[in-house]
Design a protein around this motif. Sequence first.
Motif, PDB file in Angstrom:
ATOM      1  N   ASP A 104     108.655   0.917 -29.937  1.00 48.27           N
ATOM      2  CA  ASP A 104     108.958   2.197 -30.585  1.00 48.27           C
ATOM      3  C   ASP A 104     109.333   3.268 -29.573  1.00 48.27           C
ATOM      4  O   ASP A 104     109.197   4.454 -29.846  1.00 48.27           O
ATOM      5  CB  ASP A 104     107.769   2.661 -31.432  1.00 48.27           C
ATOM      6  CG  ASP A 104     106.537   2.982 -30.589  1.00 48.27           C
ATOM      7  OD1 ASP A 104     106.491   2.556 -29.410  1.00 48.27           O
ATOM      8  OD2 ASP A 104     105.614   3.649 -31.086  1.00 48.27           O
ATOM      9  N   VAL A 105     109.815   2.857 -28.415  1.00 47.17           N
ATOM     10  CA  VAL A 105     110.138   3.832 -27.368  1.00 47.17           C
ATOM     11  C   VAL A 105     111.294   4.731 -27.809  1.00 47.17           C
ATOM     12  O   VAL A 105     111.227   5.955 -27.728  1.00 47.17           O
ATOM     13  CB  VAL A 105     110.484   3.132 -26.032  1.00 47.17           C
ATOM     14  CG1 VAL A 105     110.832   4.183 -24.969  1.00 47.17           C
ATOM     15  CG2 VAL A 105     109.334   2.267 -25.557  1.00 47.17           C
ATOM     16  N   GLY A 106     112.360   4.116 -28.291  1.00 46.50           N
ATOM     17  CA  GLY A 106     113.534   4.884 -28.688  1.00 46.50           C
ATOM     18  C   GLY A 106     113.380   5.639 -29.994  1.00 46.50           C
ATOM     19  O   GLY A 106     114.109   6.606 -30.249  1.00 46.50           O
ATOM     20  N   THR A 107     112.438   5.227 -30.823  1.00 45.71           N
ATOM     21  CA  THR A 107     112.263   5.868 -32.131  1.00 45.71           C
ATOM     22  C   THR A 107     111.137   6.890 -32.151  1.00 45.71           C
ATOM     23  O   THR A 107     111.198   7.865 -32.904  1.00 45.71           O
ATOM     24  CB  THR A 107     111.984   4.817 -33.220  1.00 45.71           C
ATOM     25  OG1 THR A 107     110.853   4.018 -32.822  1.00 45.71           O
ATOM     26  CG2 THR A 107     113.196   3.913 -33.425  1.00 45.71           C
ATOM     27  N   VAL A 108     110.087   6.699 -31.342  1.00 45.91           N
ATOM     28  CA  VAL A 108     108.911   7.564 -31.401  1.00 45.91           C
ATOM     29  C   VAL A 108     108.531   8.151 -30.041  1.00 45.91           C
ATOM     30  O   VAL A 108     108.381   9.363 -29.898  1.00 45.91           O
ATOM     31  CB  VAL A 108     107.690   6.798 -31.977  1.00 45.91           C
ATOM     32  CG1 VAL A 108     106.433   7.679 -31.941  1.00 45.91           C
ATOM     33  CG2 VAL A 108     107.969   6.336 -33.395  1.00 45.91           C
ATOM     34  N   ALA A 150     115.711   9.899 -25.434  1.00 45.51           N
ATOM     35  CA  ALA A 150     116.119   9.126 -24.253  1.00 45.51           C
ATOM     36  C   ALA A 150     117.641   9.070 -24.168  1.00 45.51           C
ATOM     37  O   ALA A 150     118.329   8.914 -25.181  1.00 45.51           O
ATOM     38  CB  ALA A 150     115.551   7.716 -24.330  1.00 45.51           C
ATOM     39  N   ARG A 151     118.160   9.189 -22.952  1.00 51.64           N
ATOM     40  CA  ARG A 151     119.608   9.178 -22.790  1.00 51.64           C
ATOM     41  C   ARG A 151     120.201   7.822 -23.161  1.00 51.64           C
ATOM     42  O   ARG A 151     121.280   7.741 -23.748  1.00 51.64           O
ATOM     43  CB  ARG A 151     119.981   9.513 -21.345  1.00 51.64           C
ATOM     44  CG  ARG A 151     121.495   9.629 -21.153  1.00 51.64           C
ATOM     45  CD  ARG A 151     121.895   9.929 -19.733  1.00 51.64           C
ATOM     46  NE  ARG A 151     121.303  11.157 -19.223  1.00 51.64           N
ATOM     47  CZ  ARG A 151     121.622  11.678 -18.035  1.00 51.64           C
ATOM     48  NH1 ARG A 151     122.497  11.066 -17.256  1.00 51.64           N
ATOM     49  NH2 ARG A 151     121.049  12.794 -17.627  1.00 51.64           N
ATOM     50  N   PHE A 152     119.491   6.754 -22.830  1.00 49.95           N
ATOM     51  CA  PHE A 152     119.970   5.412 -23.138  1.00 49.95           C
ATOM     52  C   PHE A 152     118.916   4.675 -23.966  1.00 49.95           C
ATOM     53  O   PHE A 152     117.744   4.657 -23.609  1.00 49.95           O
ATOM     54  CB  PHE A 152     120.264   4.627 -21.855  1.00 49.95           C
ATOM     55  CG  PHE A 152     121.301   5.270 -20.986  1.00 49.95           C
ATOM     56  CD1 PHE A 152     122.651   5.163 -21.280  1.00 49.95           C
ATOM     57  CD2 PHE A 152     120.922   6.010 -19.869  1.00 49.95           C
ATOM     58  CE1 PHE A 152     123.610   5.772 -20.487  1.00 49.95           C
ATOM     59  CE2 PHE A 152     121.871   6.625 -19.066  1.00 49.95           C
ATOM     60  CZ  PHE A 152     123.223   6.503 -19.377  1.00 49.95           C
ATOM     61  N   LYS A 153     119.372   4.083 -25.050  1.00 46.71           N
ATOM     62  CA  LYS A 153     118.482   3.306 -25.915  1.00 46.71           C
ATOM     63  C   LYS A 153     119.071   1.915 -26.115  1.00 46.71           C
ATOM     64  O   LYS A 153     120.209   1.780 -26.589  1.00 46.71           O
ATOM     65  CB  LYS A 153     118.311   3.990 -27.269  1.00 46.71           C
ATOM     66  CG  LYS A 153     117.663   5.365 -27.197  1.00 46.71           C
ATOM     67  CD  LYS A 153     117.524   5.981 -28.584  1.00 46.71           C
ATOM     68  CE  LYS A 153     116.969   7.388 -28.528  1.00 46.71           C
ATOM     69  NZ  LYS A 153     116.847   7.988 -29.880  1.00 46.71           N
ATOM     70  N   LEU A 154     118.304   0.918 -25.747  1.00 47.99           N
ATOM     71  CA  LEU A 154     118.720  -0.467 -25.928  1.00 47.99           C
ATOM     72  C   LEU A 154     117.739  -1.142 -26.879  1.00 47.99           C
ATOM     73  O   LEU A 154     116.519  -0.920 -26.793  1.00 47.99           O
ATOM     74  CB  LEU A 154     118.717  -1.228 -24.599  1.00 47.99           C
ATOM     75  CG  LEU A 154     119.856  -1.010 -23.608  1.00 47.99           C
ATOM     76  CD1 LEU A 154     119.870   0.436 -23.108  1.00 47.99           C
ATOM     77  CD2 LEU A 154     119.722  -1.967 -22.423  1.00 47.99           C
ATOM     78  N   PHE A 155     118.259  -1.953 -27.766  1.00 50.35           N
ATOM     79  CA  PHE A 155     117.407  -2.780 -28.617  1.00 50.35           C
ATOM     80  C   PHE A 155     117.774  -4.225 -28.310  1.00 50.35           C
ATOM     81  O   PHE A 155     118.885  -4.673 -28.605  1.00 50.35           O
ATOM     82  CB  PHE A 155     117.613  -2.483 -30.100  1.00 50.35           C
ATOM     83  CG  PHE A 155     116.593  -3.153 -30.983  1.00 50.35           C
ATOM     84  CD1 PHE A 155     115.395  -2.518 -31.295  1.00 50.35           C
ATOM     85  CD2 PHE A 155     116.807  -4.437 -31.476  1.00 50.35           C
ATOM     86  CE1 PHE A 155     114.438  -3.140 -32.099  1.00 50.35           C
ATOM     87  CE2 PHE A 155     115.856  -5.065 -32.277  1.00 50.35           C
ATOM     88  CZ  PHE A 155     114.671  -4.414 -32.582  1.00 50.35           C
ATOM     89  N   VAL A 156     116.841  -4.934 -27.696  1.00 50.63           N
ATOM     90  CA  VAL A 156     117.081  -6.305 -27.241  1.00 50.63           C
ATOM     91  C   VAL A 156     116.503  -7.278 -28.255  1.00 50.63           C
ATOM     92  O   VAL A 156     115.337  -7.167 -28.649  1.00 50.63           O
ATOM     93  CB  VAL A 156     116.428  -6.534 -25.863  1.00 50.63           C
ATOM     94  CG1 VAL A 156     116.783  -7.918 -25.324  1.00 50.63           C
ATOM     95  CG2 VAL A 156     116.874  -5.456 -24.877  1.00 50.63           C
TER      96      VAL A 156
END
Length: 216
Positions: free
Chosen positions: A115-119, A124-130
Amino acid sequence: MTAVVVAVDGPAASGKSTLARRLAEHFGLAFLDTGLLYRAVARAMLDRRLALDDRAGAVSTARALAPEDVEPGRLRGEGVGQGASMVAAIPEVRAALLPFQRQFARRGAVLAGRDVGTVVCPDARFKLFVTATDAERARRRYEELRARGDAPIYASVLAELQERDRRDADRAVAPLRVARDAWVLDTTELDANAAFAAARRRIESGLAAAEEPSVA
């Protein structure tokens, strides 16, 4: 320039932590595997012989967590991983651990989690979902366990992984989701080097674009 924060989210065994660690090393940023915080809570509860569904015990353990408790060598294993998923579903535990994560990111960092990019770091400048297929992720986890000397059964590994996915996606607070502005990287057909190369190019392209002077 604003501190660079890279959020790398994804399900278990997708390769996100390995990728995030390599990105941090390449770009000279600090690295935090946020999942280790929940593993540390689960490990501490197991050491204290507390039931993993003991909400009050989980919250008090999270609030008392010290940096030395987040020792990766003690936090591996499927039992701890399943326990981490259980305590991570408790809203008060997530709230207790949130300030630590945000403070860590303030000066620039790569954070891996769910939940780093969502919460945790929604700006964040860069969001990756792997991600990767269930079968491929189960194969990776199966091989990892075998390499450690365990004797896993593939069908059991797959079932446990899918159960953890379900629990992570269905929890009421901070469920596993793809951030609206995240770049999805499917690693099913990629080895670690190819996944790193693709992610590195994506970030380098974004950094270069940010440095280009605007045209009046």
